[in-house]
Design an enzyme around this catalytic site. Structure first.
Site, PDB file in Angstrom:
ATOM      1  N   HIS A 159       8.233   9.310 -12.004  1.00 38.13           N
ATOM      2  CA  HIS A 159       7.438  10.547 -12.133  1.00 38.13           C
ATOM      3  C   HIS A 159       6.503  10.341 -13.327  1.00 38.13           C
ATOM      4  O   HIS A 159       5.536   9.584 -13.242  1.00 38.13           O
ATOM      5  CB  HIS A 159       8.404  11.724 -12.290  1.00 38.13           C
ATOM      6  CG  HIS A 159       7.810  13.088 -12.210  1.00 38.13           C
ATOM      7  ND1 HIS A 159       6.510  13.341 -11.857  1.00 38.13           N
ATOM      8  CD2 HIS A 159       8.369  14.324 -12.435  1.00 38.13           C
ATOM      9  CE1 HIS A 159       6.289  14.646 -11.877  1.00 38.13           C
ATOM     10  NE2 HIS A 159       7.397  15.272 -12.230  1.00 38.13           N
ATOM     11  N   HIS A 173       2.220   7.651  -3.613  1.00 39.18           N
ATOM     12  CA  HIS A 173       2.471   9.057  -3.917  1.00 39.18           C
ATOM     13  C   HIS A 173       3.371   9.667  -2.853  1.00 39.18           C
ATOM     14  O   HIS A 173       3.297   9.289  -1.681  1.00 39.18           O
ATOM     15  CB  HIS A 173       1.157   9.845  -3.997  1.00 39.18           C
ATOM     16  CG  HIS A 173       1.325  11.129  -4.727  1.00 39.18           C
ATOM     17  ND1 HIS A 173       1.692  12.293  -4.088  1.00 39.18           N
ATOM     18  CD2 HIS A 173       1.234  11.427  -6.042  1.00 39.18           C
ATOM     19  CE1 HIS A 173       1.797  13.247  -4.988  1.00 39.18           C
ATOM     20  NE2 HIS A 173       1.529  12.758  -6.177  1.00 39.18           N
ATOM     21  N   ASP A 222      -1.836   8.201 -12.448  1.00 39.15           N
ATOM     22  CA  ASP A 222      -1.346   7.526 -13.644  1.00 39.15           C
ATOM     23  C   ASP A 222      -2.036   6.200 -13.936  1.00 39.15           C
ATOM     24  O   ASP A 222      -2.089   5.777 -15.087  1.00 39.15           O
ATOM     25  CB  ASP A 222       0.166   7.260 -13.511  1.00 39.15           C
ATOM     26  CG  ASP A 222       0.946   8.547 -13.531  1.00 39.15           C
ATOM     27  OD1 ASP A 222       0.545   9.453 -14.272  1.00 39.15           O
ATOM     28  OD2 ASP A 222       1.935   8.655 -12.787  1.00 39.15           O
TER      29      ASP A 222
HETATM   30  C1  LIG Z   1       5.428   7.838  -6.033  1.00 45.11           C
HETATM   31  C2  LIG Z   1       6.570   7.254  -5.227  1.00 45.11           C
HETATM   32  C3  LIG Z   1       7.902   7.555  -5.967  1.00 45.11           C
HETATM   33  C4  LIG Z   1       6.586   7.887  -3.852  1.00 45.11           C
HETATM   34  O1  LIG Z   1       7.725   7.422  -3.208  1.00 45.11           O
HETATM   35  P1  LIG Z   1       7.905   7.569  -1.639  1.00 45.11           P
HETATM   36  O2  LIG Z   1       7.417   8.900  -1.185  1.00 45.11           O
HETATM   37  O3  LIG Z   1       9.310   7.202  -1.337  1.00 45.11           O
HETATM   38  O4  LIG Z   1       6.893   6.433  -1.110  1.00 45.11           O
HETATM   39  P2  LIG Z   1       6.487   6.085   0.371  1.00 45.11           P
HETATM   40  O5  LIG Z   1       7.396   6.755   1.360  1.00 45.11           O
HETATM   41  O6  LIG Z   1       5.040   6.329   0.507  1.00 45.11           O
HETATM   42  O7  LIG Z   1       6.766   4.520   0.412  1.00 45.11           O
HETATM   43  C5  LIG Z   1       6.414   3.770   1.558  1.00 45.11           C
HETATM   44  C6  LIG Z   1       6.706   2.303   1.314  1.00 45.11           C
HETATM   45  O8  LIG Z   1       5.802   1.812   0.311  1.00 45.11           O
HETATM   46  C7  LIG Z   1       6.532   1.245  -0.744  1.00 45.11           C
HETATM   47  N1  LIG Z   1       5.900   1.634  -1.985  1.00 45.11           N
HETATM   48  C8  LIG Z   1       5.597   2.907  -2.359  1.00 45.11           C
HETATM   49  N2  LIG Z   1       5.060   2.887  -3.583  1.00 45.11           N
HETATM   50  C9  LIG Z   1       5.022   1.597  -3.971  1.00 45.11           C
HETATM   51  C10 LIG Z   1       4.573   0.948  -5.142  1.00 45.11           C
HETATM   52  N3  LIG Z   1       4.084   1.644  -6.156  1.00 45.11           N
HETATM   53  N4  LIG Z   1       4.679  -0.397  -5.208  1.00 45.11           N
HETATM   54  C11 LIG Z   1       5.169  -1.112  -4.187  1.00 45.11           C
HETATM   55  N5  LIG Z   1       5.628  -0.554  -3.050  1.00 45.11           N
HETATM   56  C12 LIG Z   1       5.549   0.783  -2.946  1.00 45.11           C
HETATM   57  C13 LIG Z   1       7.905   1.878  -0.664  1.00 45.11           C
HETATM   58  O9  LIG Z   1       8.883   1.042  -1.277  1.00 45.11           O
HETATM   59  C14 LIG Z   1       8.106   2.008   0.814  1.00 45.11           C
HETATM   60  O10 LIG Z   1       8.465   0.755   1.329  1.00 45.11           O
HETATM   61  P3  LIG Z   1       9.593   0.637   2.483  1.00 45.11           P
HETATM   62  O11 LIG Z   1       9.051   1.434   3.642  1.00 45.11           O
HETATM   63  O12 LIG Z   1       9.692  -0.826   2.736  1.00 45.11           O
HETATM   64  O13 LIG Z   1      10.840   1.243   1.888  1.00 45.11           O
HETATM   65  C15 LIG Z   1       6.391   5.737  -5.053  1.00 45.11           C
HETATM   66  O14 LIG Z   1       5.147   5.472  -4.459  1.00 45.11           O
HETATM   67  C16 LIG Z   1       6.547   4.974  -6.355  1.00 45.11           C
HETATM   68  O15 LIG Z   1       7.660   4.670  -6.770  1.00 45.11           O
HETATM   69  N6  LIG Z   1       5.398   4.673  -7.038  1.00 45.11           N
HETATM   70  C17 LIG Z   1       5.449   4.004  -8.307  1.00 45.11           C
HETATM   71  C18 LIG Z   1       5.762   5.006  -9.408  1.00 45.11           C
HETATM   72  C19 LIG Z   1       4.601   5.920  -9.690  1.00 45.11           C
HETATM   73  O16 LIG Z   1       3.466   5.491  -9.801  1.00 45.11           O
HETATM   74  N7  LIG Z   1       4.935   7.212  -9.848  1.00 45.11           N
HETATM   75  C20 LIG Z   1       3.943   8.231 -10.180  1.00 45.11           C
HETATM   76  C21 LIG Z   1       3.677   9.138  -9.025  1.00 45.11           C
HETATM   77  S1  LIG Z   1       2.329  10.230  -9.319  1.00 45.11           S
END
Ligand SMILES: CC(C)(COP(=O)(O)OP(=O)(O)OC[C@H]1O[C@@H](n2cnc3c(N)ncnc32)[C@H](O)[C@@H]1OP(=O)(O)O)[C@@H](O)C(=O)NCCC(=O)NCCS
Length: 374
Positions: free
Chosen positions: A221, A260, A311
């Site tokens: 987050h 996201h 971010d």
């Molecule tokens: C924001 C976040 C928690 C959303 O999680 P989420 O809703 O579960 O993400 P999604 O469902 O869109 O993920 C789809 C796929 O992309 C991958 N993915 C998502 N964000 C990713 C990232 N930043 N880097 C690499 N892979 C990523 C996931 O692991 C997932 O893979 P899978 O299907 O093989 O399991 C996630 O994108 C993340 O951890 N981002 C990095 C942290 C971050 O920047 N947080 C700030 C948010 S404003």
């Protein structure tokens, strides 16, 4: 093991309540605060105008804004007892822990009591949070007891003055102001939802906010901007960055600052902060951070169709203004404070305790075995 996609893990897409404060991409509306598009707010308004809008429901008149800014500027000092506690917290502490503790202590000296004073407490929290983090930072890292009574016109100016002292370029204040606007509110994200759950028990504002800070602290987050900075700094240039990201992706590592939970194609805040990061980069003569960030953004889209969230370019923007990386996530707190307190008040205005159910996936009913027979 439960299949995350089938189980609807993380409550994705489920309406968990109502709000009139913000839309996050619903029905093509994009990111709006009280109906105003984020790009217009970030272009034409100030953080204080936006804070007033989110707290009081309408954009302020000149007179209302003036009074609001004056109130905030007179609320930035901290009780001596709180300063003394902040002085006792070591430099090695996590600034989010410092904020959580600082707000909690403030609640002991200035308790909310009944909810009649909620607007006053809300404004106090908005005004005091930059002072808490910077008082601790300056004392623990530099041995300075800073003067918090800056009478700065804006939160952005107060924050920068108390953190980095001399502000070398006016642009820094504007970028900080825009950053505070971009992070101010975001519907039912994890920390805001935490605040609302706490508010739904009719708890006090300080408890709701300290609970929210705990949720925001996590790297998935609020902590993502710091993690993005650490990542960007490991690379020497764009080519190196592309190679490094490809390797990380092949190891299925998360790249912080991308993706996201709600947006699917872009985060509308990214284009705004990216533009300011580029301007800062030109102003200070940076030839590394911004190009590396752009290279990472490109390769992430090409390889994974993952876009930079709010971010990612905040990392370079903050760094170029001389803000220490460990203070990045606290800036998110300072900004989002307005969203949290507004959600607390909205929850209170039409409250029912939030108490969802869980789908049970445990053992079948079974007879209890006394410990002597196990
Ligand atoms: C924001 C976040 C928690 C959303 O999680 P989420 O809703 O579960 O993400 P999604 O469902 O869109 O993920 C789809 C796929 O992309 C991958 N993915 C998502 N964000 C990713 C990232 N930043 N880097 C690499 N892979 C990523 C996931 O692991 C997932 O893979 P899978 O299907 O093989 O399991 C996630 O994108 C993340 O951890 N981002 C990095 C942290 C971050 O920047 N947080 C700030 C948010 S404003």
């Amino acid at each position: 093991m439960v299949d995350k996609k089938l189980s609807g893990a993380g409550l994705r897409g489920q309406e968990a309540g109502e709000t009139a404060l913000c839309t996050v991409g619903q029905s093509g509306t994009g990111l709006t605060y009280l109906g105003y598009d984020i790009s217009e707010l970030a272009r034409d308004s100030t953080y204080e105008e936006v804070a007033y809008l989110i707290l009081y429901g309408e954009l302020p008149s000149v007179e209302e804004l003036d009074k609001f800014c004056t109130r905030l500027s007179t609320m930035r000092n901290l009780p001596q007892e709180l300063c003394a506690t902040l002085e006792s917290i070591p430099a090695t502490a996590h600034p989010m822990d410092v904020l959580r503790t600082g707000i909690s202590i403030l609640g002991n000296f200035e308790p909310e009591g009944d909810h009649d004073r909620q607007y006053e407490v809300a404004e106090r929290l908005i005004a005091a949070s930059p002072s808490i983090v910077n008082y601790w930072y300056q004392y623990s890292h530099e041995g300075n007891r800073i003067d918090l009574d800056t009478r700065a016109k804006s939160t952005a100016e107060h924050f920068l003055r108390t953190l980095i002292g001399e502000i070398r370029h006016d642009l820094f204040v504007r970028v900080m102001d825009v950053s505070l606007i971009l992070y101010a509110e975001h519907e039912f994200n994890a920390s805001t939802f935490t605040a609302r759950v706490c508010a739904s028990t009719l708890s006090d504002m300080y408890s709701c906010v300290t609970a929210a800070i705990g949720s925001l602290r996590g790297p998935l987050h609020g902590g993502a901007n710091e993690a993005a900075m650490e990542l960007i700094q490991t690379f020497d240039g764009p080519e190196d960055a592309i190679q490094g990201i490809l390797e990380k992706l092949s190891r299925r590592e998360l790249i912080m600052g991308f993706g996201h939970a709600v947006y699917r194609e872009a985060d509308p805040r990214n284009v705004i902060i990216k533009g300011w990061s580029e301007q800062l980069s030109n102003l200070v003569g940076d030839t590394k951070l911004y190009p590396i960030s752009c290279a990472i953004e490109k390769v992430m889209w090409e390889q994974k169709k993952l876009f930079a969230n709010a971010d990612f370019f905040h990392a370079s923007a903050y760094h170029l203004m001389g803000i220490p990386t460990k203070i990045f996530t606290p800036i998110f707190v300072i900004s989002r404070m307005v969203g949290w307190v507004a959600h607390v008040m909205e929850q209170r205005s039409n409250n029912r305790i939030i108490r969802p159910s869980a789908k049970y996936i445990g053992s079948e009913p079974r007879p209890f075995t006394p410990i002597s027979d196990r």
